[in-house]
Design a protein around this motif. Structure first.
Motif, PDB file in Angstrom:
ATOM      1  N   LYS B  84     -21.436   8.047  58.157  1.00  0.00           N
ATOM      2  CA  LYS B  84     -22.133   6.767  57.926  1.00  0.00           C
ATOM      3  C   LYS B  84     -21.166   5.693  57.435  1.00  0.00           C
ATOM      4  O   LYS B  84     -21.266   4.514  57.786  1.00  0.00           O
ATOM      5  CB  LYS B  84     -23.272   6.976  56.921  1.00  0.00           C
ATOM      6  CG  LYS B  84     -24.413   7.813  57.505  1.00  0.00           C
ATOM      7  CD  LYS B  84     -25.432   8.214  56.456  1.00  0.00           C
ATOM      8  CE  LYS B  84     -26.522   9.093  57.063  1.00  0.00           C
ATOM      9  NZ  LYS B  84     -26.057  10.472  57.428  1.00  0.00           N
ATOM     10  N   ASN B  87     -19.187   4.635  60.428  1.00  0.00           N
ATOM     11  CA  ASN B  87     -20.058   3.845  61.300  1.00  0.00           C
ATOM     12  C   ASN B  87     -20.242   2.438  60.753  1.00  0.00           C
ATOM     13  O   ASN B  87     -20.310   1.454  61.505  1.00  0.00           O
ATOM     14  CB  ASN B  87     -21.412   4.542  61.446  1.00  0.00           C
ATOM     15  CG  ASN B  87     -22.270   3.925  62.525  1.00  0.00           C
ATOM     16  OD1 ASN B  87     -21.792   3.674  63.629  1.00  0.00           O
ATOM     17  ND2 ASN B  87     -23.533   3.648  62.208  1.00  0.00           N
ATOM     18  N   GLN B  88     -20.318   2.310  59.428  1.00  0.00           N
ATOM     19  CA  GLN B  88     -20.435   1.000  58.799  1.00  0.00           C
ATOM     20  C   GLN B  88     -19.129   0.209  58.957  1.00  0.00           C
ATOM     21  O   GLN B  88     -19.144  -0.987  59.234  1.00  0.00           O
ATOM     22  CB  GLN B  88     -20.739   1.209  57.315  1.00  0.00           C
ATOM     23  CG  GLN B  88     -21.178  -0.043  56.590  1.00  0.00           C
ATOM     24  CD  GLN B  88     -21.634   0.292  55.169  1.00  0.00           C
ATOM     25  OE1 GLN B  88     -21.031   1.136  54.492  1.00  0.00           O
ATOM     26  NE2 GLN B  88     -22.700  -0.351  54.731  1.00  0.00           N
ATOM     27  N   PRO B  92     -21.713  -0.947  63.830  1.00  0.00           N
ATOM     28  CA  PRO B  92     -22.510   0.266  64.000  1.00  0.00           C
ATOM     29  C   PRO B  92     -22.662   0.672  65.468  1.00  0.00           C
ATOM     30  O   PRO B  92     -22.646  -0.181  66.353  1.00  0.00           O
ATOM     31  CB  PRO B  92     -23.869  -0.141  63.420  1.00  0.00           C
ATOM     32  CG  PRO B  92     -23.946  -1.618  63.654  1.00  0.00           C
ATOM     33  CD  PRO B  92     -22.533  -2.129  63.546  1.00  0.00           C
TER      34      PRO B  92
END
Lengths: 300, 300
Positions: B84, B87-88, B92
């Motif tokens: 995550k 991805n940030q 995204p």
């Protein structure tokens, strides 16, 4: 000389699968029956590390066999305890029932088949000479307790018994087996047991009266940066050049920034364990040995 | 096509040191300045696994990028959270600022330089064709989400952005770096960024209109024994034979007991990831691909 009780150990380091597969093969294929007159114990050294595919759980099992540590029951780690179990099963060190131990290892370094001797008993050099007669490309590496740790007591599993050797075969990645490394390991073990059988029955197989031996001198550290991290890698001219002469001015490292670092010591050395994965956590890049030709006495 | 935002990732698997060393080298040697007009983010994928010299801490980070998992904040593991964060930082996924990702990996298999594509965007095949033009010995391996997982959503880090590839270079042991693998990885990245720079400035480097692509079919498991343990190893004829044709009757395994097991499927396949250390825990021995020659459209 009459040697009857032998132990063959695999997986003293849990991510060196070759020895573990060979122990399984020996257990399943009447290996013992092939060596009439020898009592061969087969053992997985570090089963928990094997489950985890790691070299060790808490500490290196093959540094856990100093008498001081074997006697200290307060050491808490998995390997400190496992060493005592092994010492009970095939030892005890100093007065062991087992006379000869073969401890099977592998390395990521280009060391071919290397016979590592941990003491200078003439029988071990005769045994090594016989293996080299059968496998001419193998190397004999002698690492006494004194040269290795500066102390009198050796920390290796092999030090439980007076005879035998640590078998180091490579290059191979950790966590895999390869047919060729299995085969080379098997051949070295076969040659060793053949020598023991022959000397037991009064045959005296002395193929040579001199032997090339690489004697441990010291380890060489990787360059480090200001944050104490490894800051380079083995130079292309040194990579895979185990047992090749190294002298002052030869390039040994390239730094991450691209600079070349050269060897600075006087004299001729023969590096081994070049780029061994297991030593990165200690920031060791390779070890230095000196070559000498030993006279082999026939004491059989 | 105008691609400006690029991410280069190393150490998505913590024991594959090559990418980590190259990220450090790029950070310290004005790598960004060489590629005028490109914004290149440099990132260590799994720093905790790198500290531990393990592939991952809890689960494989390079299987953690399915949308479903990126949206599920209840997943507790280190990698589920690290995915995550990545991805940030560069996503995204689905609407990422980063247009192109190069994710650097290594393998214990004899796969040379392999460009792994995770989708079939024409730009990616054009990019791969350019790299193959510059590095003629490299291979293109296409593994769609469907062929790899049977689902529509790809779990690889590369799936965050539409363009780019996973770079797989080997053979090399885990936990080490080698000059030659560093160099091959650097050359593939250089070729990729050259292609991006050229297409950005309107040049149209189309070296070929056809490309040999190895498409993922399925994995092949090791033989197992009654206790569900791996009971064999890669046959000598298959070891190191990545990208060589394999068909019915070819030996693929030798069991611990010494029996040979042959390939039983009809058709011609091209095995890859033969004897990859990272897949032993899943009991996977190798993967099968099929070769096809694709027409490359010029959409630049």
């Amino acid at each position: 000389m009459n040697i009857k009780n032998i132990a063959i150990v695999g997986g003293t380091h849990g991510n060196e699968y070759t020895g573990i597969y060979l122990i399984k093969r020996m257990q399943r294929t009447q290996f013992q029956a092939k060596w009439n007159g020898l009592e061969i114990a087969l053992m997985i050294g570090n089963p928990r590390a094997y489950e985890q595919c790691s070299r060790f759980v808490d500490t290196d099992l093959n540094r856990a066999f100093k008498n001081e540590d074997l006697l200290n029951i307060e050491l808490p780690g998995y390997e400190a305890n496992r060493a005592k179990v092994i010492n009970q099963a095939i030892g005890p060190k100093g007065s062991s029932r087992t006379e000869l131990i073969i401890d099977m290892h592998t390395t990521t370094a280009n060391m071919g088949v290397t016979i590592i001797l941990v003491n200078d008993h003439p029988y071990n050099f005769q045994l090594a000479a016989y293996i080299k007669h059968k496998l001419p490309n193998c190397f004999i590496y002698y690492t006494s307790a004194k040269s290795y740790t500066g102390e009198a007591d050796h920390p290796f599993l092999n030090s439980i018994a007076p005879y035998g050797f640590l078998l180091e075969v490579g290059p191979i990645a950790n966590g895999i087996v390869r047919h060729d490394i299995l085969e080379q390991t098997s051949m070295a073990i076969g040659a060793a047991l053949e020598f023991v059988s022959k000397t037991n029955t009064g045959e005296c197989p002395m193929p040579t009266n001199s032997l090339e031996v690489y004697e441990h001198v010291r380890t060489v550290a990787f360059p480090i940066d200001a944050a104490d991290n490894i800051n380079g890698f083995i130079h292309r001219e040194l990579q895979d050049s185990d047992y090749q002469p190294l002298q002052k001015g030869d390039p040994i490292f390239e730094t991450i920034e691209g600079d070349t670092i050269c060897f600075a010591d006087e004299g001729v050395f023969y590096p081994v364990f070049i780029n061994e994965a297991a030593y990165y956590y200690k920031k060791i890049a390779f070890s230095l040995t000196q070559k000498r030709v030993m006279k082999i006495k026939n004491t059989l």
